[in-house]
Design a protein around this motif. Sequence first.
Motif, PDB file in Angstrom:
ATOM      1  N   SER A 121      -5.870  13.479  -1.079  1.00  0.00           N
ATOM      2  CA  SER A 121      -5.744  12.634  -2.265  1.00  0.00           C
ATOM      3  C   SER A 121      -6.124  11.204  -1.928  1.00  0.00           C
ATOM      4  CB  SER A 121      -4.296  12.687  -2.778  1.00  0.00           C
ATOM      5  OG  SER A 121      -4.051  11.653  -3.702  1.00  0.00           O
ATOM      6  N   VAL A 122      -6.507  10.435  -2.967  1.00  0.00           N
ATOM      7  CA  VAL A 122      -6.777   9.020  -2.771  1.00  0.00           C
ATOM      8  C   VAL A 122      -5.521   8.304  -2.273  1.00  0.00           C
ATOM      9  CG1 VAL A 122      -6.197   8.361  -5.150  1.00  0.00           C
ATOM     10  CG2 VAL A 122      -7.803   6.965  -3.846  1.00  0.00           C
ATOM     11  N   ARG A 123      -4.354   8.865  -2.564  1.00  0.00           N
ATOM     12  CA  ARG A 123      -3.104   8.270  -2.084  1.00  0.00           C
ATOM     13  C   ARG A 123      -3.038   8.273  -0.556  1.00  0.00           C
ATOM     14  NH1 ARG A 123       0.713   7.822  -6.191  1.00  0.00           N
ATOM     15  NH2 ARG A 123       0.079   8.793  -8.172  1.00  0.00           N
ATOM     16  N   ASP A 124      -3.662   9.273   0.072  1.00  0.00           N
ATOM     17  CA  ASP A 124      -3.644   9.342   1.534  1.00  0.00           C
ATOM     18  C   ASP A 124      -4.404   8.173   2.146  1.00  0.00           C
ATOM     19  OD1 ASP A 124      -2.169  11.802   1.789  1.00  0.00           O
ATOM     20  OD2 ASP A 124      -3.957  12.828   1.037  1.00  0.00           O
ATOM     21  N   ALA A 125      -5.432   7.686   1.441  1.00  0.00           N
ATOM     22  CA  ALA A 125      -6.169   6.519   1.929  1.00  0.00           C
ATOM     23  C   ALA A 125      -5.269   5.284   1.935  1.00  0.00           C
ATOM     24  CB  ALA A 125      -7.405   6.278   1.062  1.00  0.00           C
ATOM     25  N   PHE A 126      -4.424   5.157   0.918  1.00  0.00           N
ATOM     26  CA  PHE A 126      -3.493   4.039   0.869  1.00  0.00           C
ATOM     27  C   PHE A 126      -2.478   4.129   2.023  1.00  0.00           C
ATOM     28  CE2 PHE A 126      -5.294   3.680  -3.299  1.00  0.00           C
ATOM     29  CZ  PHE A 126      -5.118   2.366  -3.681  1.00  0.00           C
ATOM     30  N   THR A 127      -2.014   5.324   2.323  1.00  0.00           N
ATOM     31  CA  THR A 127      -1.055   5.502   3.412  1.00  0.00           C
ATOM     32  C   THR A 127      -1.679   5.151   4.764  1.00  0.00           C
ATOM     33  OG1 THR A 127       0.072   7.257   2.182  1.00  0.00           O
ATOM     34  CG2 THR A 127       0.477   7.140   4.550  1.00  0.00           C
ATOM     35  N   LEU A 128      -2.895   5.648   5.023  1.00  0.00           N
ATOM     36  CA  LEU A 128      -3.563   5.363   6.294  1.00  0.00           C
ATOM     37  C   LEU A 128      -3.825   3.874   6.464  1.00  0.00           C
ATOM     38  CD1 LEU A 128      -6.137   8.296   6.568  1.00  0.00           C
ATOM     39  CD2 LEU A 128      -4.088   7.934   7.957  1.00  0.00           C
ATOM     40  N   THR A 129      -4.230   3.210   5.392  1.00  0.00           N
ATOM     41  CA  THR A 129      -4.506   1.782   5.477  1.00  0.00           C
ATOM     42  C   THR A 129      -3.219   0.988   5.671  1.00  0.00           C
ATOM     43  OG1 THR A 129      -6.395   2.147   4.017  1.00  0.00           O
ATOM     44  CG2 THR A 129      -5.751  -0.133   4.397  1.00  0.00           C
ATOM     45  N   ALA A 130      -2.119   1.458   5.122  1.00  0.00           N
ATOM     46  CA  ALA A 130      -0.828   0.811   5.357  1.00  0.00           C
ATOM     47  C   ALA A 130      -0.481   0.848   6.846  1.00  0.00           C
ATOM     48  CB  ALA A 130       0.260   1.502   4.543  1.00  0.00           C
ATOM     49  N   ILE A 131      -0.754   1.976   7.493  1.00  0.00           N
ATOM     50  CA  ILE A 131      -0.508   2.096   8.932  1.00  0.00           C
ATOM     51  C   ILE A 131      -1.402   1.121   9.708  1.00  0.00           C
ATOM     52  CG2 ILE A 131      -0.679   3.644  10.922  1.00  0.00           C
ATOM     53  CD1 ILE A 131       0.020   5.951   8.977  1.00  0.00           C
ATOM     54  N   ALA A 132      -2.676   0.998   9.290  1.00  0.00           N
ATOM     55  CA  ALA A 132      -3.589   0.060   9.932  1.00  0.00           C
ATOM     56  C   ALA A 132      -3.080  -1.376   9.807  1.00  0.00           C
ATOM     57  CB  ALA A 132      -4.989   0.182   9.323  1.00  0.00           C
ATOM     58  N   CYS A 133      -2.476  -1.700   8.671  1.00  0.00           N
ATOM     59  CA  CYS A 133      -1.928  -3.044   8.477  1.00  0.00           C
ATOM     60  C   CYS A 133      -0.736  -3.308   9.385  1.00  0.00           C
ATOM     61  CB  CYS A 133      -1.534  -3.249   7.014  1.00  0.00           C
ATOM     62  SG  CYS A 133      -2.938  -3.439   5.907  1.00  0.00           S
ATOM     63  N   LEU A 168       0.821  -1.208   0.000  1.00  0.00           N
ATOM     64  CA  LEU A 168       0.000   0.000   0.000  1.00  0.00           C
ATOM     65  C   LEU A 168       0.858   1.263   0.000  1.00  0.00           C
ATOM     66  CD1 LEU A 168      -2.814  -1.019   2.513  1.00  0.00           C
ATOM     67  CD2 LEU A 168      -2.865  -1.087   0.022  1.00  0.00           C
ATOM     68  N   TYR A 169       1.979   1.217   0.699  1.00  0.00           N
ATOM     69  CA  TYR A 169       2.878   2.372   0.697  1.00  0.00           C
ATOM     70  C   TYR A 169       3.424   2.630  -0.708  1.00  0.00           C
ATOM     71  CZ  TYR A 169       6.986   5.264   1.560  1.00  0.00           C
ATOM     72  OH  TYR A 169       7.917   6.267   1.509  1.00  0.00           O
ATOM     73  N   LEU A 170       3.774   1.554  -1.411  1.00  0.00           N
ATOM     74  CA  LEU A 170       4.262   1.711  -2.776  1.00  0.00           C
ATOM     75  C   LEU A 170       3.179   2.301  -3.681  1.00  0.00           C
ATOM     76  CD1 LEU A 170       6.310  -1.599  -3.249  1.00  0.00           C
ATOM     77  CD2 LEU A 170       7.208   0.730  -3.073  1.00  0.00           C
ATOM     78  N   TYR A 171       1.942   1.799  -3.551  1.00  0.00           N
ATOM     79  CA  TYR A 171       0.851   2.367  -4.338  1.00  0.00           C
ATOM     80  C   TYR A 171       0.700   3.868  -4.054  1.00  0.00           C
ATOM     81  CZ  TYR A 171      -1.157  -2.014  -6.155  1.00  0.00           C
ATOM     82  OH  TYR A 171      -1.368  -3.189  -6.833  1.00  0.00           O
ATOM     83  N   ALA A 172       0.923   4.253  -2.798  1.00  0.00           N
ATOM     84  CA  ALA A 172       0.710   5.640  -2.397  1.00  0.00           C
ATOM     85  C   ALA A 172       1.743   6.593  -2.996  1.00  0.00           C
ATOM     86  CB  ALA A 172       0.724   5.760  -0.875  1.00  0.00           C
ATOM     87  N   ILE A 173       2.940   6.097  -3.291  1.00  0.00           N
ATOM     88  CA  ILE A 173       4.008   7.001  -3.750  1.00  0.00           C
ATOM     89  C   ILE A 173       4.335   6.880  -5.235  1.00  0.00           C
ATOM     90  CG2 ILE A 173       5.052   7.035  -1.450  1.00  0.00           C
ATOM     91  CD1 ILE A 173       7.209   5.120  -2.507  1.00  0.00           C
ATOM     92  N   ILE A 174       3.867   5.797  -5.882  1.00  0.00           N
ATOM     93  CA  ILE A 174       4.220   5.564  -7.294  1.00  0.00           C
ATOM     94  C   ILE A 174       3.353   6.426  -8.205  1.00  0.00           C
ATOM     95  CG2 ILE A 174       4.088   3.829  -9.129  1.00  0.00           C
ATOM     96  CD1 ILE A 174       4.965   1.780  -6.997  1.00  0.00           C
ATOM     97  N   ASP A 175       3.958   6.981  -9.238  1.00  0.00           N
ATOM     98  CA  ASP A 175       3.206   7.804 -10.191  1.00  0.00           C
ATOM     99  C   ASP A 175       3.483   7.426 -11.637  1.00  0.00           C
ATOM    100  OD1 ASP A 175       5.769   8.695 -10.449  1.00  0.00           O
ATOM    101  OD2 ASP A 175       5.348  10.785  -9.923  1.00  0.00           O
ATOM    102  N   THR A 176       3.917   6.181 -11.869  1.00  0.00           N
ATOM    103  CA  THR A 176       4.153   5.717 -13.228  1.00  0.00           C
ATOM    104  C   THR A 176       4.069   4.204 -13.279  1.00  0.00           C
ATOM    105  OG1 THR A 176       5.691   5.803 -15.105  1.00  0.00           O
ATOM    106  CG2 THR A 176       6.648   5.508 -12.923  1.00  0.00           C
ATOM    107  N   VAL A 177       3.800   3.652 -14.446  1.00  0.00           N
ATOM    108  CA  VAL A 177       3.753   2.204 -14.625  1.00  0.00           C
ATOM    109  C   VAL A 177       5.184   1.688 -14.756  1.00  0.00           C
ATOM    110  CG1 VAL A 177       2.944   0.313 -16.076  1.00  0.00           C
ATOM    111  CG2 VAL A 177       1.516   2.344 -15.768  1.00  0.00           C
ATOM    112  N   GLY A 178       5.546   0.764 -13.901  1.00  0.00           N
ATOM    113  CA  GLY A 178       6.903   0.245 -13.932  1.00  0.00           C
ATOM    114  C   GLY A 178       7.117  -0.801 -12.863  1.00  0.00           C
ATOM    115  N   ILE A 179       8.379  -1.028 -12.498  1.00  0.00           N
ATOM    116  CA  ILE A 179       8.721  -2.092 -11.568  1.00  0.00           C
ATOM    117  C   ILE A 179       8.127  -1.864 -10.187  1.00  0.00           C
ATOM    118  CG2 ILE A 179      10.883  -0.984 -10.879  1.00  0.00           C
ATOM    119  CD1 ILE A 179      10.185  -4.783 -11.278  1.00  0.00           C
ATOM    120  N   GLY A 180       8.010  -0.598  -9.783  1.00  0.00           N
ATOM    121  CA  GLY A 180       7.420  -0.307  -8.483  1.00  0.00           C
ATOM    122  C   GLY A 180       5.974  -0.750  -8.411  1.00  0.00           C
TER     123      GLY A 180
END
Length: 399
Positions: free
Chosen positions: A158-170, A83-95
Amino acid sequence: MSRVVVFALYFSAIFLQAGAYGLTFMLPRLFDSFGANEKVVGAMLALTAISTIVTVYFSGHLSDLFGRLRTLGGACLAIALSLYLYAIIDTVGIGLISASLLLGFGWGLTYSLGPIVLTRLVVANERTRFFTLLSLFVMAGFGLAPVLAAALEGAGYSVRDAFTLTAIACLVSTALFFGLNGAVKTHAVTPIAEVPSRITLAALRGVARSSALLPVAMVCLGASVFAGMANFQTVFADARGLDYAQFFLTYTTTVVLGRMILARYKGGENTYRTIAVLQYIMGASVVLFIFSGASLPAYLLVAFLFGVGYGMSYPLLVSMAAQDADDGLGAQTLQLFALTYFIGIFGFPLIAGWMIVEVGTTALLILTAMLAIIEATLALRRAQRKNRPHQSGADGSVA
């Protein structure tokens, strides 16, 4: 630590990590922010499916090696990183590929091992109730995650903030699962050590020959229906001028309340008949969605009926998988149940994403409705076979 506290902490850990799957419904919106379309969403979820399938197959090996609770803790750590990776990535690639593979690894372990831990804490005649409670917390977690994302967007985040918060919950789930290891052993209904749960060729043959093969196959169809309705709900809603958060909130509320009621219900004299009725309702909700257009009342009715149909039939189906499993193959059966579930959940979006881009959303919904009707009919046929011995009065046995 008392038995009640153990269950409370265990279900809390399940709830906190379940939001990760709910955020996969937000991937179309996240990917759109860096110019990727629904085909890319489907491709990434297909990678998640491959990772999940491989992980589920080896989940028994890992849990035999590290213990089930420790394996669950490691899985939540992998999900948090994903989820952290989803939150920071802004391109299609290895990440993005790495995030998708990590998500499949984590979810494959948590989803397959979660019910198995419960089988050690409850006796056989309590399984339907506790499996329903387990699915209630899972559903609450991933059903409310898109609502959280919508609320954050509405507040200017941003929707990215939801990914960050859920990563913390995990990460909190990780700590809870590690901390519960000793308590679960203390409160196990049998004092013996965990029986081996790894999947072998012999175990596969055993499950294939058992009555549990039907629910193992059916859950793949149901998961495909759910993926078809949920994973691209943001796309459906945007095209019709509707608010996807209202769908998920109505659906989640219906499922949570329905499963609270279902926790006191054992499925009736013929559980497969109950499953069939509920899944025909699920199919009817998809058909209604095809024709509902931009009507908000119809949209909410679709969400309600889908919650009743899919949401209430699923825990009954998993309980039947456990009940129909042959002696000594309960853990392997539930792992295979999880495996086929994930084939549908993460594999079907590859087909769905292609269909949205190439032939449109209506064709996708028609296919989804057909899959729902097929699954319901399979349940009805099993229900009819179970009734025949009683009707013939031959020996009173059940097929």
